[in-house]
Design a protein around this motif. Structure first.
Motif, short mmCIF file in Angstrom:
data_model
loop_
_atom_site.label_atom_id
_atom_site.label_comp_id
_atom_site.label_asym_id
_atom_site.label_seq_id
_atom_site.Cartn_x
_atom_site.Cartn_y
_atom_site.Cartn_z
N ALA A 128 0.83 -1.20 0.00
CA ALA A 128 0.00 0.00 0.00
C ALA A 128 0.87 1.25 0.00
CB ALA A 128 -0.91 0.01 1.23
N GLU A 129 0.39 2.29 -0.68
CA GLU A 129 1.05 3.58 -0.62
C GLU A 129 0.77 4.23 0.74
OE1 GLU A 129 -0.13 5.87 -4.03
OE2 GLU A 129 1.46 4.97 -5.26
N LEU A 130 1.68 5.09 1.19
CA LEU A 130 1.56 5.73 2.49
C LEU A 130 1.75 7.23 2.33
CD1 LEU A 130 3.81 3.24 4.53
CD2 LEU A 130 1.32 3.22 4.39
N ALA A 131 0.95 8.01 3.07
CA ALA A 131 1.07 9.47 3.02
C ALA A 131 1.16 10.01 4.44
CB ALA A 131 -0.13 10.08 2.30
N GLY A 132 2.15 10.86 4.67
CA GLY A 132 2.33 11.47 5.98
C GLY A 132 2.60 10.47 7.08
N VAL A 133 3.18 9.34 6.75
CA VAL A 133 3.44 8.30 7.74
C VAL A 133 4.68 8.64 8.55
CG1 VAL A 133 4.83 6.91 6.15
CG2 VAL A 133 3.67 5.79 8.03
N PRO A 134 4.68 8.37 9.86
CA PRO A 134 5.90 8.60 10.66
C PRO A 134 7.04 7.70 10.17
CG PRO A 134 3.99 8.30 12.08
CD PRO A 134 3.55 7.92 10.70
N ILE A 135 8.27 8.18 10.27
CA ILE A 135 9.46 7.39 9.97
C ILE A 135 10.41 7.52 11.14
CG2 ILE A 135 10.41 9.30 8.59
CD1 ILE A 135 11.99 7.16 7.02
N ARG A 136 10.89 6.40 11.64
CA ARG A 136 11.68 6.40 12.86
C ARG A 136 12.92 5.52 12.70
NH1 ARG A 136 6.39 4.84 16.04
NH2 ARG A 136 5.30 6.84 16.01
N THR A 137 13.94 5.84 13.48
CA THR A 137 15.10 4.98 13.67
C THR A 137 15.13 4.54 15.13
OG1 THR A 137 16.60 6.76 14.32
CG2 THR A 137 16.41 6.28 11.95
N TYR A 138 15.95 3.57 15.42
CA TYR A 138 16.20 3.17 16.81
C TYR A 138 17.71 3.26 17.02
CZ TYR A 138 16.10 0.45 21.14
OH TYR A 138 16.23 0.03 22.44
N PRO A 139 18.23 4.44 17.42
CA PRO A 139 19.68 4.66 17.46
C PRO A 139 20.43 3.64 18.31
CG PRO A 139 18.50 6.74 17.67
CD PRO A 139 17.48 5.65 17.77
N ALA A 140 19.80 3.08 19.35
CA ALA A 140 20.50 2.12 20.20
C ALA A 140 20.81 0.83 19.46
CB ALA A 140 19.66 1.82 21.44
N ASN A 141 20.07 0.54 18.40
CA ASN A 141 20.33 -0.65 17.59
C ASN A 141 19.95 -0.31 16.16
OD1 ASN A 141 20.89 -3.20 16.64
ND2 ASN A 141 19.05 -4.15 17.49
N ILE A 142 20.72 0.56 15.56
CA ILE A 142 20.38 1.13 14.26
C ILE A 142 20.24 0.06 13.19
CG2 ILE A 142 22.79 1.57 13.65
CD1 ILE A 142 19.79 3.81 12.81
N ALA A 143 20.97 -1.07 13.31
CA ALA A 143 20.93 -2.13 12.30
C ALA A 143 19.82 -3.14 12.56
CB ALA A 143 22.27 -2.84 12.21
N GLY A 144 19.27 -3.15 13.78
CA GLY A 144 18.10 -3.98 14.04
C GLY A 144 18.34 -5.47 14.14
N CYS A 145 19.57 -5.90 14.35
CA CYS A 145 19.84 -7.34 14.46
C CYS A 145 19.50 -7.84 15.85
CB CYS A 145 21.31 -7.62 14.14
SG CYS A 145 21.77 -7.21 12.45
N SER A 146 19.11 -9.10 15.94
CA SER A 146 18.75 -9.69 17.23
C SER A 146 19.93 -9.70 18.18
CB SER A 146 18.23 -11.11 17.02
OG SER A 146 17.09 -11.10 16.17
N GLU A 147 21.13 -9.90 17.66
CA GLU A 147 22.33 -9.98 18.50
C GLU A 147 22.53 -8.72 19.34
OE1 GLU A 147 27.22 -10.41 17.98
OE2 GLU A 147 25.88 -10.45 16.24
#
Length: 1012
Positions: free
Chosen positions: A419-438
């Motif tokens: 689906a296309e998205l308009a005005g959707v929030p975009i976030r990072t998680y600086p504590a785990n920027i790569a998002g790996c389980s490790e």
């Protein structure tokens, strides 16, 4: 009886057959240059054979037949005129001769011959279905020069043209403006799409009904240079076929300039146009793909290459080649035919080849080694047409560079379901920027309702990246609606994320990725504390965070440019072609968007060296339009010497080298202004054949210098021509790493317009170089009248492949002892040999035993068979022109076989001592007996090293010593046509003994890499 045999864990190779050689009959006309004599015939997997007769074709006929004038182009004339009175008369003569030859063949075979192709331009010959015994009988007929099997081969833009500098020629920057008007580009490929707007008659280029843009031919049948098949259009066989390949390559080279107003329209952003590199050139499409099975057969290719001369083509593109590289350009029917095309003034661009399941390592597999061809690697350009875009919309006014960011879906993403998205929030998680389980994944609900912006790679201190699937699934578990991967390196890898729980897209450009992460981190949308009223009348619960739009519409995605494609075949070139640097250049070949068939959606993106080659063909078309007085070799040299360096290998960091991209990435705008060119003749190209030619290939006047045995020094001579309108003044300097001394004479020179200058270059290594050392000779014009130009320079001074040493012990070893092997079996008396190059200090070498792997399980050799071995010394790296016999042992008798194939060691009763320096040749043959004439040799499937040779013994008494330089032995590299072109492995033949210092030279089976 021709046996193809296999045993457990072993895979069969092509079986070979032997026919008695017939002497070359006295030619009734001047003979075709370079035609191989004899009748050493490989079994045809296609059931068809190419038969060449002794009469010269139109291109080479220099007179001699009674009453028939010469038809070869006269001095100063480049093109072949097939419509002249002399050409028509000689063509009728060839028709008569060919009819007589066909009648003789039919009488011999006792049946009518179904002639698929008749050739008369480069040679007099034909292609027809035959059995192997029939082909052997035909090969013995008077007037037949050769019989070869027909092989099946494989088919190996909107931003590309401007990226390679074509727009500088279009606009007339420093040169006369041209878009290729008047130039004919021939594309030998899978067929045309005549209704496509890329090939419509564009009046702006001077095309109309009387002068059409596209000429399309079907070359599945032909008659003497005229393709006459019924359907020149690219076929459609089934979902997933690749027969739109030819439409794509033709439009990349010379498609019209079009935009979204075309019908049907390309999927381009508003205001963006696409075209071929030479959009006003005429396109000649030669279809060589068969409508029945999609196969590409080289008898059809031979017909198409003849048509290049008949149709007076200026530039040809050939994005087809052998599946896994290899072959000899002087013997392969297609590459050798392209030398005839060069003689007819046709520039040839050819793809270097691509990895596939059967050859996943591209090193050493570069195709099309002929120095007369321009062989093209694939790399990236700086933009990618992306099917989706992401735009940062807030807070405030985000930087313009974060608008319309083209994003690329993972290969498994179904874009229509996203689906296309308009005005959707975009976030990072600086504590785990790569998002790996490790490193902790993401907190529950962290990305709820938002786009997750996740860095590619690992989060420090972790150093190992997790999969794209793991990143996506962790983000999905935290509530992400979509995942955007921010690149962390300069490459353009397409993501693969099987099993991902949410759609994910990648932003390729690392600079844009960094900027996007920085903006989102600065606007996190943090929660407001101190809330009092449950109804929320005290205000918003969060501050305004970063927001964006995701749209499914095309966008131009920036990406790292000049990154070598991981699939692109590359050098080093194997012996005996190690004096040649291939590929010659690189060009964009990754995600190239161009025309297709209706079944392809009329436009589609493809990647491959197949896509890179037409960029070079189009650039050559512009140069030929601009400089019609330049020869084919001069055009090639201009593209090479002005090519751009500074690119990287697949990792986006390590600099690329000449073995991977030749002279670099082409820049047509610079090539058009080249002040110096290099020329070479067809005769010298022929003479440089390493198998029996009179000229060292390193003596060819090429824009590359290469010597891997440069000890104590090595030298070259090159001749350049001033192509400026007036006098030019150049200074030549060497750019080489420390430890390599280079002398150039003269280092400075002046030349008037059109005048040549001969240069001597001498290289003296002052240290052991180890791996090949790369550099260049740079030419700078003193007054800025021409761009800088360069020759590539590749030198080494260690002995070649064949003997590796560790801890003082050395191994005679070429094979890699792979798990499965090839078995070459035939009822002929063959000789197999490996060529080894020990260090000069190892000599004299005492050989005490020979070890090989002999099949005794299913077929081949039996208990009691005698297996002679022979040892030779060779001084010129080419056993086919002879070698010095050092010793033989002909009385070894095979013992009883064991339960599985095992190594057979032949102990020499009297050790054989080999003096040096030079090559050591270790040969094994067999004795034909009335009881069992079938024999076998085993080769592993490691990359072909150019060190394994094969020949045959004719009517020799038992135990006869093979004379390696004798014509009836027919010694050649194992992968060359006629001796099993598919045998790409290396014979398992080894030795043991001692070197001059008394240290062991032995069979080694360790997997440790050999160390100097």
């Amino acid at each position: 009886m021709n046996n193809r045999v296999c045993f457990s864990l072993l895979a069969c190779s092509i079986g070979l057959a032997l026919a008695t050689a017939s002497p070359l009959q006295a030619a009734s006309a001047s003979p075709q240059p370079g035609v191989e004599t004899g009748a050493l015939i490989e079994a045809s997997s296609t059931g068809r054979y190419l038969v060449t007769f002794e009469e010269a074709g139109l291109l080479h006929y220099a007179g001699g037949a009674a009453g028939l004038a010469a038809t070869a182009p006269a001095a100063g004339t480049r093109k072949l005129d097939v419509n002249s009175a002399s050409a028509r008369a000689y063509a009728r003569h060839l028709d008569t001769q060919r009819a007589a030859r066909i009648a003789a063949i039919e009488q011999t075979l006792g049946r009518a011959l179904d002639v698929r192709h008749a050739y008369g331009v480069y040679r007099n010959g034909l292609s027809a279905p035959m059995s192997l015994p029939e082909a052997q009988r035909v090969a013995r007929l008077p007037g037949v020069v050769s019989v070869r099997p027909v092989r099946r081969l494989a088919a190996g833009t909107f931003r590309g043209p401007t990226f390679v500098g074509a727009d500088a020629i279009w606009s007339g920057t420093g040169v006369t403006a041209t878009r290729g008007q008047g130039v004919r580009v021939g594309v030998i490929d899978t067929g045309a799409n005549s209704a496509h707007p890329s090939f419509a008659d564009d009046a702006a280029c001077g095309f109309d009904e009387s002068n059409p843009k596209l000429h399309a031919f079907d070359c599945n049948t032909s008659s003497a240079g005229h393709c006459d098949g019924p359907n020149p259009e690219a076929a459609f066989l089934a979902e997933g076929d690749v027969l739109g390949h030819g439409v794509h390559t033709a439009s990349t080279a010379a498609g019209n300039t079009i935009d979204r107003s075309a019908a049907p329209p390309p999927d381009l952003p508003e205001g963006v146009r696409m075209s071929g590199v030479a959009p006003c050139a005429t396109v000649y499409s030669y279809k060589v793909a068969n409508d029945e099975d999609g196969g590409i057969y080289d008898d059809s290719i031979a017909a198409a290459i003849e048509s290049l001369a008949v149709d007076q083509i200026d530039v040809a593109n050939y994005s087809i080649g052998p599946t896994c590289g290899g072959g000899s350009p002087w013997q392969d029917i297609d590459d050798r035919n392209f030398l005839d095309a060069v003689a007819a003034d046709v520039f040839v661009a050819a793809s270097a080849g691509n990895t596939r399941s059967t050859c996943q390592d591209p090193v050493g597999l570069v195709s099309h080694l002929g120095p007369w061809m321009t062989t093209v690697a694939a790399s990236t350009h700086d933009q990618l047409l992306a099917p989706a875009r992401f735009t940062l919309t807030g807070p405030g006014t985000p930087p313009a560079e974060l608008h319309d960011l083209g994003v690329i879906p993972a290969g498994e993403v179904n874009l229509s379901a996203v689906a296309e998205l308009a005005g959707v929030p975009i976030r990072t998680y600086p504590a785990n920027i790569a998002g790996c389980s490790e490193t902790g994944a993401f907190p529950p609900g962290y990305f709820s309702g938002a786009v997750a912006l996740v860095r590619r790679g690992a989060t420090p201190p972790a150093t190992t990246a997790c999969s794209f699937t793991e990143k996506a699934n962790n983000a999905a578990a935290a509530g992400a609606r979509l995942v955007l991967i921010a690149n962390d390196r300069n490459d353009a890898t397409i993501m693969s994320a099987p099993g991902a729980a949410v759609a994910l897209f990648k932003l390729n450009n690392p600079l844009a990725s960094d900027a996007l992460i920085a903006f989102v981190d600065a606007h996190p949308g943090t929660a407001v504390e101190g809330r009092v009223f449950a109804d929320g009348f005290d205000g918003a619960t969060t501050t305004t965070g970063a927001t964006g739009d995701f749209r499914k519409s095309s966008a131009l995605a920036g990406r790292p440019a000049d990154v070598l494609a991981d699939f692109s075949f590359r050098g080093p070139t194997p012996d005996p072609y190690s004096a040649l640097t291939k590929p010659d250049v690189t060009a964009p070949g990754v995600d190239i968007y161009a025309a297709g068939r209706a079944q392809d959606g009329n436009y589609f993106a493809m990647s491959g060296t197949s896509m890179a080659s037409p960029h070079v063909a189009g650039a050559a078309a512009l140069l030929r339009a601009l400089h019609p007085d330049w020869s084919v070799s001069e055009v090639k040299s201009a593209l090479q010497t002005t090519a751009v360096g500074g690119g990287t290998q697949e990792d986006g960091t390590t600099p690329w080298n000449a073995d991977q991209v030749g002279s670099g990435r082409i820049d047509a705008g610079l090539a058009a202004r080249a002040g110096l060119t290099l020329d070479e003749s067809v005769e010298r190209y022929l003479d440089a054949d390493p198998s029996g030619g009179s000229l060292d290939p390193k003596a060819l006047n090429l824009a590359s210098l290469r010597e891997l045995k440069c000890a104590p020094e090595c030298s070259w001579t090159r001749t350049v021509r001033n192509r400026l309108e007036g006098t030019g003044n150049w200074t030549a300097t060497a750019q080489m790493p420390p430890g390599v001394e280079v002398t150039i004479s003269p280092a400075t020179f002046s030349a008037a317009a059109g005048v040549t200058q001969t240069l001597g270059i001498t290289v003296k290594p002052t240290r052991t170089l180890g791996a090949p050392t790369f550099g260049q000779i740079v030419f700078k014009e003193a007054n800025g009248l021409a761009p800088d130009q360069h020759f590539t320079l590749v030198v080494g001074n260690e002995p070649g492949i064949g003997v590796g040493c560790r801890s003082g012990a050395c191994e005679f070893r070429i094979d890699t002892l792979a798990i499965d092997y090839q078995i070459l079996a035939n009822d002929a008396e063959f000789v197999w040999l490996n060529r080894f190059t020990p260090a000069p200090t190892d000599f004299p070498i005492t050989i005490r035993s020979i070890t090989t792997l002999i099949d005794m399980q299913v077929a081949g050799n039996d208990e009691g068979d005698r297996i002679p071995v022979h040892v030779y010394r060779d001084d010129d790296s080419d056993p086919s022109n002879g070698a010095t016999l050092v010793g033989s042992y002909i009385d070894f008798v095979l013992p009883a076989p064991g339960p599985v194939p095992v190594f057979t060691t032949i102990e020499l009763p009297t050790p054989i001592v080999v003096d040096g320096p030079g090559d050591v040749l270790i040969a094994i043959s067999n004795m034909r007996t009335a009881r069992n004439a079938t024999r076998s040799m085993t080769a592993d499937r490691g990359p072909f090293k150019g060190r394994s040779w094969i020949g045959a013994l004719y009517d020799a008494p038992p135990g006869a010593v093979p004379g390696l330089g004798e014509s009836d032995v027919g010694l050649r590299l194992a992968n060359q046509p006629g001796w099993g072109g598919s045998v790409e492995g290396n014979w398992i033949i080894r030795a043991s003994g001692t070197n001059a210092a008394g240290k062991t030279i032995e069979l080694g089976v360790s997997d440790e890499p050999a160390q100097p």
